[in-house]
Structures are given as C-alpha cells and as structure tokens.
Scaffold this motif. Structure first.
Motif, PDB file in Angstrom:
ATOM      1  N   GLY A  47      50.818  43.224  39.509  1.00 25.90           N
ATOM      2  CA  GLY A  47      50.227  44.552  39.607  1.00 25.90           C
ATOM      3  C   GLY A  47      48.771  44.661  39.190  1.00 25.90           C
ATOM      4  N   PHE A  48      48.133  43.544  38.873  1.00 28.37           N
ATOM      5  CA  PHE A  48      46.723  43.600  38.486  1.00 28.37           C
ATOM      6  C   PHE A  48      45.843  43.625  39.728  1.00 28.37           C
ATOM      7  CE2 PHE A  48      48.705  41.705  34.732  1.00 28.37           C
ATOM      8  CZ  PHE A  48      48.162  42.503  33.731  1.00 28.37           C
ATOM      9  N   ASP A  49      44.722  44.313  39.625  1.00 27.89           N
ATOM     10  CA  ASP A  49      43.749  44.389  40.711  1.00 27.89           C
ATOM     11  C   ASP A  49      42.855  43.152  40.616  1.00 27.89           C
ATOM     12  OD1 ASP A  49      41.293  44.911  42.119  1.00 27.89           O
ATOM     13  OD2 ASP A  49      41.834  47.030  42.157  1.00 27.89           O
ATOM     14  N   THR A  50      42.955  42.261  41.589  1.00 30.40           N
ATOM     15  CA  THR A  50      42.218  40.998  41.519  1.00 30.40           C
ATOM     16  C   THR A  50      40.704  41.192  41.634  1.00 30.40           C
ATOM     17  OG1 THR A  50      42.585  40.582  43.877  1.00 30.40           O
ATOM     18  CG2 THR A  50      44.154  39.613  42.334  1.00 30.40           C
ATOM     19  N   LYS A  51      40.285  42.231  42.329  1.00 28.82           N
ATOM     20  CA  LYS A  51      38.849  42.514  42.419  1.00 28.82           C
ATOM     21  C   LYS A  51      38.306  42.849  41.031  1.00 28.82           C
ATOM     22  CE  LYS A  51      35.590  45.583  44.755  1.00 28.82           C
ATOM     23  NZ  LYS A  51      35.447  46.706  45.688  1.00 28.82           N
ATOM     24  N   ILE A  52      39.044  43.627  40.283  1.00 25.97           N
ATOM     25  CA  ILE A  52      38.628  43.996  38.932  1.00 25.97           C
ATOM     26  C   ILE A  52      38.726  42.795  38.001  1.00 25.97           C
ATOM     27  CG2 ILE A  52      39.082  45.528  36.967  1.00 25.97           C
ATOM     28  CD1 ILE A  52      37.882  46.869  39.513  1.00 25.97           C
ATOM     29  N   LEU A  53      39.747  41.964  38.172  1.00 22.80           N
ATOM     30  CA  LEU A  53      39.851  40.739  37.372  1.00 22.80           C
ATOM     31  C   LEU A  53      38.637  39.843  37.581  1.00 22.80           C
ATOM     32  CD1 LEU A  53      43.583  39.632  37.713  1.00 22.80           C
ATOM     33  CD2 LEU A  53      42.395  40.288  35.633  1.00 22.80           C
ATOM     34  N   ARG A  54      38.231  39.688  38.832  1.00 20.40           N
ATOM     35  CA  ARG A  54      37.045  38.869  39.133  1.00 20.40           C
ATOM     36  C   ARG A  54      35.799  39.473  38.470  1.00 20.40           C
ATOM     37  NH1 ARG A  54      38.278  35.033  42.939  1.00 20.40           N
ATOM     38  NH2 ARG A  54      40.125  35.463  44.176  1.00 20.40           N
ATOM     39  N   ALA A  55      35.694  40.783  38.487  1.00 21.35           N
ATOM     40  CA  ALA A  55      34.558  41.452  37.848  1.00 21.35           C
ATOM     41  C   ALA A  55      34.592  41.220  36.336  1.00 21.35           C
ATOM     42  CB  ALA A  55      34.569  42.947  38.166  1.00 21.35           C
ATOM     43  N   ILE A  57      35.892  38.624  34.770  1.00 20.71           N
ATOM     44  CA  ILE A  57      35.545  37.221  34.536  1.00 20.71           C
ATOM     45  C   ILE A  57      34.043  37.024  34.667  1.00 20.71           C
ATOM     46  CG2 ILE A  57      35.806  34.881  35.475  1.00 20.71           C
ATOM     47  CD1 ILE A  57      38.746  35.811  36.192  1.00 20.71           C
ATOM     48  N   LYS A  58      33.461  37.614  35.696  1.00 22.67           N
ATOM     49  CA  LYS A  58      32.009  37.514  35.907  1.00 22.67           C
ATOM     50  C   LYS A  58      31.264  38.157  34.729  1.00 22.67           C
ATOM     51  CE  LYS A  58      28.491  38.685  39.325  1.00 22.67           C
ATOM     52  NZ  LYS A  58      28.202  39.333  40.599  1.00 22.67           N
ATOM     53  N   HIS A  59      31.762  39.297  34.285  1.00 32.67           N
ATOM     54  CA  HIS A  59      31.160  40.031  33.178  1.00 32.67           C
ATOM     55  C   HIS A  59      31.204  39.207  31.892  1.00 32.67           C
ATOM     56  CE1 HIS A  59      30.142  43.507  30.669  1.00 32.67           C
ATOM     57  NE2 HIS A  59      31.170  43.173  29.907  1.00 32.67           N
ATOM     58  N   ARG A  60      32.364  38.617  31.602  1.00 28.59           N
ATOM     59  CA  ARG A  60      32.537  37.845  30.361  1.00 28.59           C
ATOM     60  C   ARG A  60      31.700  36.566  30.349  1.00 28.59           C
ATOM     61  NH1 ARG A  60      37.386  38.198  27.204  1.00 28.59           N
ATOM     62  NH2 ARG A  60      37.563  35.941  27.415  1.00 28.59           N
ATOM     63  N   ALA A  61      31.328  36.071  31.518  1.00 25.32           N
ATOM     64  CA  ALA A  61      30.535  34.845  31.597  1.00 25.32           C
ATOM     65  C   ALA A  61      29.067  35.088  31.259  1.00 25.32           C
ATOM     66  CB  ALA A  61      30.648  34.248  32.997  1.00 25.32           C
ATOM     67  N   LYS A  62      28.666  36.339  31.255  1.00 28.78           N
ATOM     68  CA  LYS A  62      27.270  36.679  31.001  1.00 28.78           C
ATOM     69  C   LYS A  62      26.979  36.718  29.509  1.00 28.78           C
ATOM     70  CE  LYS A  62      26.770  39.363  35.172  1.00 28.78           C
ATOM     71  NZ  LYS A  62      26.587  40.683  35.732  1.00 28.78           N
ATOM     72  N   ASP A  63      25.719  36.538  29.199  1.00 32.22           N
ATOM     73  CA  ASP A  63      25.235  36.657  27.836  1.00 32.22           C
ATOM     74  C   ASP A  63      25.434  38.106  27.376  1.00 32.22           C
ATOM     75  OD1 ASP A  63      22.492  37.502  26.240  1.00 32.22           O
ATOM     76  OD2 ASP A  63      23.281  35.529  25.659  1.00 32.22           O
ATOM     77  N   PRO A  64      25.823  38.318  26.114  1.00 31.43           N
ATOM     78  CA  PRO A  64      26.035  39.690  25.625  1.00 31.43           C
ATOM     79  C   PRO A  64      24.821  40.603  25.807  1.00 31.43           C
ATOM     80  CG  PRO A  64      26.923  38.127  24.061  1.00 31.43           C
ATOM     81  CD  PRO A  64      26.202  37.324  25.107  1.00 31.43           C
ATOM     82  N   ASN A  65      23.619  40.069  25.645  1.00 30.49           N
ATOM     83  CA  ASN A  65      22.418  40.898  25.841  1.00 30.49           C
ATOM     84  C   ASN A  65      22.287  41.337  27.300  1.00 30.49           C
ATOM     85  OD1 ASN A  65      21.602  40.721  23.146  1.00 30.49           O
ATOM     86  ND2 ASN A  65      20.536  38.794  23.525  1.00 30.49           N
ATOM     87  N   GLU A  66      22.583  40.419  28.202  1.00 30.08           N
ATOM     88  CA  GLU A  66      22.527  40.744  29.635  1.00 30.08           C
ATOM     89  C   GLU A  66      23.563  41.813  29.975  1.00 30.08           C
ATOM     90  OE1 GLU A  66      22.770  38.489  33.974  1.00 30.08           O
ATOM     91  OE2 GLU A  66      23.082  37.332  32.148  1.00 30.08           O
TER      92      GLU A  66
END
Length: 84
Positions: A47-55, A57-66
């Motif tokens: 039941g998870f939205d894979t588009k949001i999951l990908r977002a 993952i992409k978000h968590r890969a970024k530097d906290p300042n970014e």
C-alpha cells in the motif's frame, strides 16, 4: 596511455582483467537493480506509494543543508503562488 609500455601480452592480460572486473560489476549492478525493483513492488503491494518512496530516498541522500534550502525555497514559491 603512459602506463601501456609493456609487452602486448602483459598489456592484454591486464586489459582482460579490467574488462572482466567491469563485466562482473555490471552484472552485480543489474542484480541490485532487480532487487530494488522487487522491494518497490513489495512496498507497493503493502500500500505504499512508490513515487513518494523514491522522493523520500532522493531527499534522504541529500546533504541536510541542501534539504533545508530546498524546503525554504519551496515554502517561498508556494507562498508566492498562494498555496500555503
């Protein structure tokens, strides 16, 4: 190409090792891509939205300042659009 001054046999053997190593890594990459695809399919089945999951993952890969900068800019843009 400075390092390729040895005999053709030695160079050929070294080249073959490099090519075979890259081929093994490419195969591992294909297997990892398959594994990731299966995890996304499992998440979708739960039941998870894979588009949001990908977002996420992409978000968590970024530097906290970014991430912080992006959030601030998003808020500014949304406020300018009257969507806040």
């Amino acid at each position: 190409m400075d390092d390729i001054t040895s005999s053709p046999v030695i160079v050929g053997a070294e080249l073959r090792q490099i090519v075979e190593r890259i081929e093994r890594l490419e195969e591992e990459k294909r297997q990892l891509a398959t594994d990731i695809k299966e995890v996304f399919a499992e998440a979708k089945g739960r039941g998870f939205d894979t588009k949001i999951l990908r977002a996420c993952i992409k978000h968590r890969a970024k530097d906290p300042n970014e991430r912080s900068e992006e959030r601030e800019l998003l808020d500014v843009y949304l406020e300018a659009l009257g969507d806040m």
